[in-house]
Design a protein around this motif. Structure first.
Motif, short mmCIF file in Angstrom:
data_model
loop_
_atom_site.label_atom_id
_atom_site.label_comp_id
_atom_site.label_asym_id
_atom_site.label_seq_id
_atom_site.Cartn_x
_atom_site.Cartn_y
_atom_site.Cartn_z
N ILE A 68 16.24 -5.52 12.74
CA ILE A 68 16.11 -6.93 13.10
C ILE A 68 16.81 -7.15 14.43
CG2 ILE A 68 16.49 -9.30 12.36
CD1 ILE A 68 14.60 -7.66 10.57
N ALA A 69 16.12 -7.81 15.34
CA ALA A 69 16.69 -8.07 16.66
C ALA A 69 16.13 -9.38 17.19
CB ALA A 69 16.35 -6.93 17.62
N GLU B 38 17.24 -16.54 11.65
CA GLU B 38 18.22 -17.02 12.64
C GLU B 38 18.46 -15.97 13.72
OE1 GLU B 38 22.85 -18.59 12.91
OE2 GLU B 38 21.66 -19.02 11.12
N VAL B 39 18.57 -14.70 13.30
CA VAL B 39 18.78 -13.63 14.28
C VAL B 39 17.53 -13.45 15.14
CG1 VAL B 39 19.16 -11.14 14.54
CG2 VAL B 39 20.47 -12.45 12.85
N LEU B 40 16.38 -13.39 14.50
CA LEU B 40 15.13 -13.14 15.22
C LEU B 40 14.87 -14.22 16.26
CD1 LEU B 40 11.98 -11.75 13.57
CD2 LEU B 40 11.75 -13.68 15.11
N THR B 41 15.26 -15.48 15.95
CA THR B 41 15.04 -16.59 16.89
C THR B 41 16.26 -16.86 17.77
OG1 THR B 41 15.78 -18.28 15.31
CG2 THR B 41 13.45 -17.68 15.26
N THR C 170 8.04 -6.77 12.69
CA THR C 170 9.49 -6.57 12.64
C THR C 170 9.95 -6.30 11.22
OG1 THR C 170 9.83 -8.01 14.55
CG2 THR C 170 11.72 -7.64 13.12
N PHE C 171 9.45 -7.09 10.27
CA PHE C 171 9.87 -6.95 8.88
C PHE C 171 9.44 -5.62 8.27
CE2 PHE C 171 10.61 -11.62 7.37
CZ PHE C 171 11.51 -11.79 8.40
N THR C 172 8.39 -5.02 8.80
CA THR C 172 7.87 -3.76 8.25
C THR C 172 8.19 -2.56 9.12
OG1 THR C 172 5.73 -4.02 9.38
CG2 THR C 172 5.94 -4.98 7.17
N ASN C 173 9.02 -2.77 10.15
CA ASN C 173 9.33 -1.71 11.11
C ASN C 173 8.05 -1.16 11.73
OD1 ASN C 173 12.03 -0.99 11.85
ND2 ASN C 173 11.50 1.15 11.48
#
Length: 309
Positions: A264-265, A227-230, A149-152
């Motif tokens: 980020i999702a 927080e968003v990811l979780t 996610t952090f690296t697309n």
């Protein structure tokens, strides 16, 4: 009330089954905890302390002579001497700070600074990636999900930066904070704080709790993107640094963040307490965060949701 202290070495031993729930509770209930026995050599950590302290000694005259906070505080104290009641400075911090990134120039003095800090940053990056793996296991995510996610999904490099700060003795700590209360914007934060001088506090249940100095521990906290990811399960924690009359507080924070173009999702289901967090490009979030860092985080998330409509 004290923040959790967790022995990281127990993850590789017979006590792993007890350590994982302790980590889960630290993430969910605090968003802030201390790791000991991280595997980073004490000898390296002692060198880091020395080179950062030596570096600040070279910077100290500049802080005293040209830092805007020093000037603003002096003006307040002068007005107080004239009979005026001073108001606390709310838009500055009593902090000397510079950042380290692999693609930017580094201080050349003291001579051992660059070599030592490069070695330290390599060790911290390994620790960060281990901690991401721990989070994935605790959350039931596929191995490597957070890094992807952090690296697309490998299109970009995750951002990895280090902020070297000192909080010199402050003549009027009642009039200015070392660093104002905020949550961190990014992903995983690893702090090597001063082991003698306190001042770091985290907000829990409406109370400010001291993060006590602990020799050669690494303080872990999660940022807004976690927080968003979780979906709100691991909330970013409000924290601040108080200024103090005595001592010169050292603080070395390393940030393992998404690439600016990473999306980020939420990766987990929404909690019972609230709805789904929005998805967005991290760079768009940073544009809002820079303007609102010391304000409530909920409007930042709301701005991202609005932008997607």
């Amino acid at each position: 009330m004290a923040i959790p202290v967790i022995d990281f070495s127990k993850l590789d031993g017979n006590e792993r089954a007890e350590t994982m729930p302790a980590l889960a509770a630290a993430f969910e209930e605090w968003g802030f905890f201390q790791l000991v026995n991280t595997g980073i050599p004490d000898e390296l950590l002692e060198r880091v302390k020395k080179v950062c302290n030596d570096c600040y000694k070279l910077r100290e005259p500049g802080f005293k002579e040209s830092n805007p906070a020093v000037k603003a505080l002096a003006e307040l104290v002068e007005k107080e001497g004239e009979g005026l009641t001073p108001k606390k400075i709310v838009d500055m911090d009593w902090e000397d700070v510079f950042t380290l990134q692999d693609d930017l120039p580094w201080p050349s003095n003291p001579p051992a600074f660059k070599e030592t800090m490069m070695e330290y940053r390599r060790e911290l990056k390994k620790l960060a990636e281990k901690m991401l793996g721990v989070m994935e296991e605790l959350l039931g995510l596929e191995e490597g999900h957070i890094k992807k996610t952090f690296t697309n999904d490998g299109d970009f490099e995750a951002f990895y930066g280090t902020k070297v700060s000192h909080y010199p003795p402050c003549p009027r700590p009642d009039l200015i904070d070392g660093l104002r209360a905020h949550t961190d914007a990014g992903g995983l934060i690893m702090l090597f704080q001063d082991d003698r001088i306190g001042g770091l506090q985290v907000l829990r249940d409406g109370q400010w709790v001291d993060v006590q100095p602990l020799e050669n521990a690494i303080v872990i906290n999660t940022g807004d993107q976690i927080e968003v990811l979780t979906n709100g399960r691991y909330k970013s924690a409000w924290h601040r640094i108080l200024s103090t009359r005595d001592g010169n507080r050292r603080s070395i924070a390393s940030f393992y963040n998404p690439a600016r173009l990473a999306t980020i999702a939420p990766a987990t289901a929404a909690s019972m307490a609230g709805g789904e967090y929005p998805s967005f490009v991290f760079g768009d979030y940073m544009e809002v965060y820079i303007k609102q860092k010391f304000q409530a985080k909920e409007p930042r998330f709301a701005a991202m949701a609005t932008a997607k409509q």
